[in-house]
Structure formats: C-alpha cells, structure tokens
Design a protein around this motif. Sequence first.
Motif, PDB file in Angstrom:
ATOM      1  N   GLY A 177       0.790  -1.225   0.000  1.00 55.09           N
ATOM      2  CA  GLY A 177       0.000   0.000   0.000  1.00 55.09           C
ATOM      3  C   GLY A 177       0.814   1.262   0.000  1.00 55.09           C
ATOM      4  N   SER A 178       2.128   1.142  -0.180  1.00 54.33           N
ATOM      5  CA  SER A 178       2.983   2.334  -0.210  1.00 54.33           C
ATOM      6  C   SER A 178       4.172   2.076  -1.119  1.00 54.33           C
ATOM      7  N   THR A 208      -8.443   4.145   2.704  1.00 54.10           N
ATOM      8  CA  THR A 208      -7.194   3.412   2.522  1.00 54.10           C
ATOM      9  C   THR A 208      -6.493   3.963   1.280  1.00 54.10           C
ATOM     10  N   PRO A 209      -5.186   3.732   1.129  1.00 50.30           N
ATOM     11  CA  PRO A 209      -4.466   4.247  -0.038  1.00 50.30           C
ATOM     12  C   PRO A 209      -5.037   3.689  -1.344  1.00 50.30           C
ATOM     13  N   ASN A 210      -5.008   4.523  -2.375  1.00 50.92           N
ATOM     14  CA  ASN A 210      -5.339   4.053  -3.721  1.00 50.92           C
ATOM     15  C   ASN A 210      -4.091   3.356  -4.259  1.00 50.92           C
ATOM     16  N   ARG A 211      -4.108   2.029  -4.203  1.00 55.88           N
ATOM     17  CA  ARG A 211      -2.895   1.281  -4.538  1.00 55.88           C
ATOM     18  C   ARG A 211      -2.593   1.269  -6.023  1.00 55.88           C
ATOM     19  N   LYS A 243      -2.727   4.115  -7.746  1.00 52.85           N
ATOM     20  CA  LYS A 243      -1.901   5.330  -7.792  1.00 52.85           C
ATOM     21  C   LYS A 243      -0.517   5.063  -7.208  1.00 52.85           C
ATOM     22  N   VAL A 244      -0.481   4.327  -6.109  1.00 51.01           N
ATOM     23  CA  VAL A 244       0.797   4.016  -5.462  1.00 51.01           C
ATOM     24  C   VAL A 244       1.691   3.219  -6.409  1.00 51.01           C
ATOM     25  N   LEU A 245       1.108   2.252  -7.106  1.00 49.75           N
ATOM     26  CA  LEU A 245       1.875   1.421  -8.035  1.00 49.75           C
ATOM     27  C   LEU A 245       2.453   2.273  -9.163  1.00 49.75           C
ATOM     28  N   ALA A 246       1.648   3.193  -9.695  1.00 51.81           N
ATOM     29  CA  ALA A 246       2.136   4.075 -10.755  1.00 51.81           C
ATOM     30  C   ALA A 246       3.246   4.989 -10.238  1.00 51.81           C
ATOM     31  N   GLU A 247       3.106   5.484  -9.025  1.00 49.65           N
ATOM     32  CA  GLU A 247       4.137   6.351  -8.441  1.00 49.65           C
ATOM     33  C   GLU A 247       5.434   5.572  -8.249  1.00 49.65           C
ATOM     34  N   VAL A 272      -2.597   2.797 -13.442  1.00 47.47           N
ATOM     35  CA  VAL A 272      -1.769   1.705 -13.954  1.00 47.47           C
ATOM     36  C   VAL A 272      -1.735   1.741 -15.480  1.00 47.47           C
ATOM     37  N   GLU A 273      -2.879   1.942 -16.110  1.00 48.26           N
ATOM     38  CA  GLU A 273      -2.875   2.050 -17.567  1.00 48.26           C
ATOM     39  C   GLU A 273      -1.977   3.193 -18.022  1.00 48.26           C
TER      40      GLU A 273
END
Length: 249
Positions: free
Chosen positions: A61-62, A95-98, A100-104, A135-136
């Motif tokens: 999640g981070s 909770t975190p938008n995972r 968005k986290v993955l893209a970051e 992600v896209e």
Amino acid sequence: MTRVLVAGESWVSESTHYKGFDSFTTTTYHTGVGPLRDALTAEGIEVVHMPAHEVPQHFPGSVEELSAYDVVVLSDIGANSILLHPDTWLASKRTPNRLKVLAEWVEQGGGLAMAGGYLSFQGIEAKAAFRGTPVEAVLPAVISPYDDRVEAPEGGEPKVVDPDDPIVAGLETTWPALLGYNRFGLRDGARLIAAVGEDPLLAVREVGRGRTLAWASDVGPHWCPDEFTAWPGYRTLFGRAVRWLAREL
C-alpha cells in the motif's frame, strides 16, 4: 538477487453436482504461476507469489512497501482487487489508492509488467477494468473500454518485430502458437517487440525512472499452452523481460 512479486495467477472454482433429486457443491483451488515461477527461479530470480485471494488484503500500500521488490507482475488479477482493501470494502475506512501508489513506484524506478488473461487489461466482460486507471497510464498499452479478449483456438502465430531488442535478441524468430490474448493499442513512447497477427504481443516503455512491459497473452495455460511453456525460449524470454524491467539488461 532480483526479487519479483507476482500478484494473481490463482482461482477458486465451484461446481454443483446434480444427481436426480439431490445436489451438492464442491470447491477446488488452482494456481497458474508454476511455469513462470519455475522459469524465473531457474534464471536465478527470486519469485514471491501473492495469490489472488490475498491481493485485496496484502498487496503493498505504499512506495516503501513496493520497494521490497525490483519488479511487480500483475497476471490475471483485476483492478478492483488492488483498489479495494477490505478496510474500505467492509468497514468504510479510507485506505491508499494502490493503483496510484503502483504508478508512483514505477515513476520512481520500479519495474511493472502486466500479463494477459481473462482478468487482465480490460478482460472478460470488461471486468478487469484497468482502462482509465493510473496503472494504464504507465503501461505501454492503450486498453480497450470493452471486453478485449481475442480467442484463437486454431492458434495465433507470434512474430518478432524487433529482433535486435535485448529481450528477444538471439531467440528463434518462430515461436509456438498461442491460443488467445488481450487486444490493446500502443501508447506513445512504447516500443513493440513482438506481435500476434496484427496486434501487439510484447511491448515495453520507459516511464520516469521506471520501466513497464505488456505481454498480451497468458504466462501459462490456457492461452499459453504447454508447447509454449516447454519451449526453451520461454525461460529466456521471461527471464530477460524481468531483468530488463529491473534495469539489469
């Protein structure tokens, strides 16, 4: 050692058996990660498998948690499983938008791959739902808004488009047939490496300090049949793909 998180590639099947007046239900658990895990392990790559049912609770999640891995592979796991933590779904907590986290994490240097399947890209009945997500935005793929599966029971013949790319350099140009894939377009800046018919099969992209890869077909049956996973080039192809994502190639 290169460390890879493979998220998805598992499922639970339920069957109802009717015997005249009476019926009963059984469930079975399956994983499809074996061919990819074994190929990568043979290449000296550490593989951590997070089955689909664990993803909503346990997917990182981070950026800090994701940094435990060099590469993340999303394979046959829909966007909702990553997006909806049980704390949000069941307890109405933020909770975190995972996604968005993955893209970051990718922008900061991570390596992300999406492999095809019924719950990859947009997926069956558009239920994978990665179109329009963060992600896209970092993938090489422009994802369809509709069910994007292409079923090819007769066999679709892969062809190498860029034989000098380090992921496929030296591999034979004729690969075993695939039985289906997700159809997607290419994003600006993406590099096409292999195709199946007129559609992309393998594409890559540089994103910020990170790298992404899209493989349109399965990493194992059913779309990627035993003939493909037993092909000596399978291990080389996916081993190099992971090392390229990890900036080791």
